[in-house]
Design an enzyme around this catalytic site. Structure first.
Site, PDB file in Angstrom:
ATOM      1  N   SER A 113      -1.916 -97.347 -54.673  1.00 27.51           N
ATOM      2  CA  SER A 113      -3.177 -96.640 -54.823  1.00 27.51           C
ATOM      3  C   SER A 113      -4.312 -97.572 -54.432  1.00 27.51           C
ATOM      4  CB  SER A 113      -3.328 -96.201 -56.288  1.00 27.51           C
ATOM      5  OG  SER A 113      -4.591 -95.638 -56.514  1.00 27.51           O
ATOM      6  N   GLU A 114      -5.411 -97.024 -53.980  1.00 27.17           N
ATOM      7  CA  GLU A 114      -6.557 -97.824 -53.546  1.00 27.17           C
ATOM      8  C   GLU A 114      -7.122 -98.712 -54.659  1.00 27.17           C
ATOM      9  OE1 GLU A 114      -8.276 -98.043 -50.507  1.00 27.17           O
ATOM     10  OE2 GLU A 114      -6.546 -97.031 -49.665  1.00 27.17           O
ATOM     11  N   ASN A 115      -6.804 -98.421 -55.915  1.00 26.44           N
ATOM     12  CA  ASN A 115      -7.336 -99.236 -57.009  1.00 26.44           C
ATOM     13  C   ASN A 115      -6.378-100.349 -57.433  1.00 26.44           C
ATOM     14  OD1 ASN A 115      -5.528 -97.456 -58.162  1.00 26.44           O
ATOM     15  ND2 ASN A 115      -6.675 -97.205 -60.045  1.00 26.44           N
TER      16      ASN A 115
END
Length: 90
Positions: free
Chosen positions: A46-48
């Protein structure tokens, strides 16, 4: 006939191959995890910074602290990791 966002996510999932590592951004890409066939091992980042993100959880597996970059709760697969980037000053 145009695809809706779920149709687009399902079509993207068909492009994935067993053993791939995939970075999914915010928006429609976060839906792709819901359409990966059972038994296929795809490691999603995930981008986080969550590596090992899965589909949206059912009520039984819901953990409000596990969120994707879009702030939606997600499932986390055993063997994943949380990546932290730290800027070193000096």
């Amino acid at each position: 006939m145009a695809l809706d966002k779920y149709g687009i996510a399902k079509r993207i999932a068909q492009e994935l191959q067993d053993g791939m590592y995939v970075n999914l951004g915010i928006g429609i890409p976060t839906l792709v995890a819901n359409y990966i066939p059972a038994g296929m091992m795809i490691m999603i980042q995930s981008e986080n910074g969550m590596l090992g993100m899965g589909p949206y959880p059912d009520e039984e597996s819901l953990d409000p602290d596990l969120i994707n970059a879009g702030k939606e709760t997600v499932y986390y697969f055993t063997g994943g990791a949380f990546l932290i980037v730290r800027k070193v000053l000096g």
